[in-house]
Write an enzyme that holds these catalytic residues in place. Structure first.
Site, PDB file in Angstrom:
ATOM      1  N   GLY A 173       0.823  -1.204   0.000  1.00  0.00           N
ATOM      2  CA  GLY A 173       0.000   0.000   0.000  1.00  0.00           C
ATOM      3  C   GLY A 173       0.857   1.254   0.000  1.00  0.00           C
ATOM      4  N   ALA A 225       7.390  -2.375   1.904  1.00  0.00           N
ATOM      5  CA  ALA A 225       8.053  -1.760   0.755  1.00  0.00           C
ATOM      6  C   ALA A 225       9.222  -0.891   1.207  1.00  0.00           C
ATOM      7  CB  ALA A 225       7.051  -0.927  -0.043  1.00  0.00           C
ATOM      8  N   GLN A 266       1.451   3.414   2.299  1.00  0.00           N
ATOM      9  CA  GLN A 266       2.291   3.531   3.491  1.00  0.00           C
ATOM     10  C   GLN A 266       2.828   2.163   3.905  1.00  0.00           C
ATOM     11  OE1 GLN A 266       3.523   6.163   5.051  1.00  0.00           O
ATOM     12  NE2 GLN A 266       2.604   7.514   3.521  1.00  0.00           N
ATOM     13  N   SER A 267       3.244   1.390   2.936  1.00  0.00           N
ATOM     14  CA  SER A 267       3.723   0.033   3.190  1.00  0.00           C
ATOM     15  C   SER A 267       5.041   0.020   3.957  1.00  0.00           C
ATOM     16  CB  SER A 267       3.902  -0.709   1.862  1.00  0.00           C
ATOM     17  OG  SER A 267       4.567  -1.934   2.058  1.00  0.00           O
ATOM     18  N   ASN A 268       5.026  -0.575   5.161  1.00  0.00           N
ATOM     19  CA  ASN A 268       6.266  -0.783   5.907  1.00  0.00           C
ATOM     20  C   ASN A 268       7.163  -1.781   5.175  1.00  0.00           C
ATOM     21  OD1 ASN A 268       5.346   0.811   8.170  1.00  0.00           O
ATOM     22  ND2 ASN A 268       4.055  -0.916   8.725  1.00  0.00           N
TER      23      ASN A 268
END
Length: 336
Positions: free
Chosen positions: A74, A80, A76-78
């Site tokens: 997403g 990624a 705000q992907s942690n």
């Protein structure tokens, strides 16, 4: 003879073991003994639970000669963000395919993605699920055309190999509890976004804490989807370890009443939980994962589904960079 998580190749990324905090004020208010595994303190790349999975997945990628890491998540992907950091740690390129339209401002994890120098492609959220796999494959093909070796890491690092990170985490926890002369918790509770953390916790609990129940709190999909996915992943993870453990969907407990308006969007109860933990315990939760999971813990205690006096271990999966893009929502109606 069964294998151990130590028998698999792993790179060292995390600052491990992470501590366990007691939460006296929250415990007193809920009538439940709550402790917290501080995997927001794993450190590398901003910290969070994905570090444990990436230790195994990066070892696999390096063994394959990877030069370009490709993954998705997403806005705000942690996950990624940490893939981008891990790529730079080993001199690799990172490509992130993110769900959501390109923002005007880069905040939170998106800012960190940019600082790590990742190539980012944004997908329309409505078309994401149809487009994400072809898009990652296209990036892989582009890398091959340039003479580079691509390596695709699935959403959340949620694979049987990645789940070994949380088998190892339960082994770490069991050692910490034994050292403190604590009995194993009755319940381990953690957010579930892609299922890999929960799959590892379930396998680890069966091996090290067989009387402990693992509860997942969905932050994205319905319980049935998670139960099927996690049962298969946990079974495959156990098979990697040559353990005779297999899991059925009905054995997996996932609470799906706390998603709120959708994945990546704050829920009212999640926001309340963020404020409560900040003020009562000085601990930062996030609006995407841990705030919603903590709201579930509070609600399950209020409803008696977690009984008074039980011992609960809450797994803090990190994610505090995602607080900052939601500052207006988090402070709504609270300014003096």
């Amino acid at each position: 003879m069964a294998l151990s998580h130590e028998d698999f190749a792993r790179v060292e990324l995390g600052f491990l073991p992470t501590p366990i905090d007691e939460l006296p004020r929250l415990s007193a208010a809920l009538g439940v003994d709550v402790r917290m595994k501080r995997d927001d303190y794993t450190g590398f790349g901003g910290g969070g639970n994905k570090v444990r999975k990436l230790e195994y997945l990066l070892a696999e990628a390096r063994a394959a000669g990877a030069e370009v890491l490709i993954t998705t998540g997403g806005h705000q992907s942690n996950h990624a963000r940490m893939v981008a950091a891990a790529a730079r740690r080993f001199g690799l390129e990172a490509v992130l395919v993110l769900r959501g339209n390109a923002p005007q401002q880069r905040e939170g994890n998106l800012l960190l993605d940019e600082l790590f120098g990742a190539t980012i492609e944004y997908l329309d959220p409505q078309a994401y699920f149809e487009q994400v796999e072809p898009c990652m494959q296209a990036h892989a093909e582009r890398a091959r055309e340039q003479g580079k070796v691509p390596f695709i890491i699935p959403l959340g690092g949620a694979t049987p190999l990645g789940a070994l990170g949380y088998v190892r985490a339960v082994a770490e926890l069991a050692e910490q509890y034994a050292r403190m002369q604590w009995s194993p918790p009755d319940i381990v509770l953690a957010p579930a976004g892609s299922g890999g953390t929960l799959a590892g916790l379930i396998v680890g609990a069966r091996l090290y804490w067989p009387q402990t129940k693992v509860i997942g709190v969905s932050v994205s999909r319905d319980a049935a989807w998670f139960q099927s996915r996690i049962a298969a992943m946990a079974s495959d993870c156990a098979e990697l370890l040559e353990q005779p453990l297999r899991f059925a969907a009905e054995e997996i407990q996932v609470e799906d009443g706390y998603v709120g308006p959708g994945y990546g969007l704050p829920s009212d109860d999640g926001v309340e939980a963020i404020h409560r933990l900040a003020k009562d315990e000085g601990i930062l939760l996030d609006p995407v994962y841990t705030g919603k999971a903590m709201s579930a813990l509070i609600d399950l205690c209020a409803k008696g589904r977690i009984a008074q006096g039980q011992q609960v271990l809450f797994v803090h999966c990190g994610g505090s960079p995602a607080l900052y893009p939601f500052s207006e929502r988090l402070l709504e109606g609270r300014r003096q």
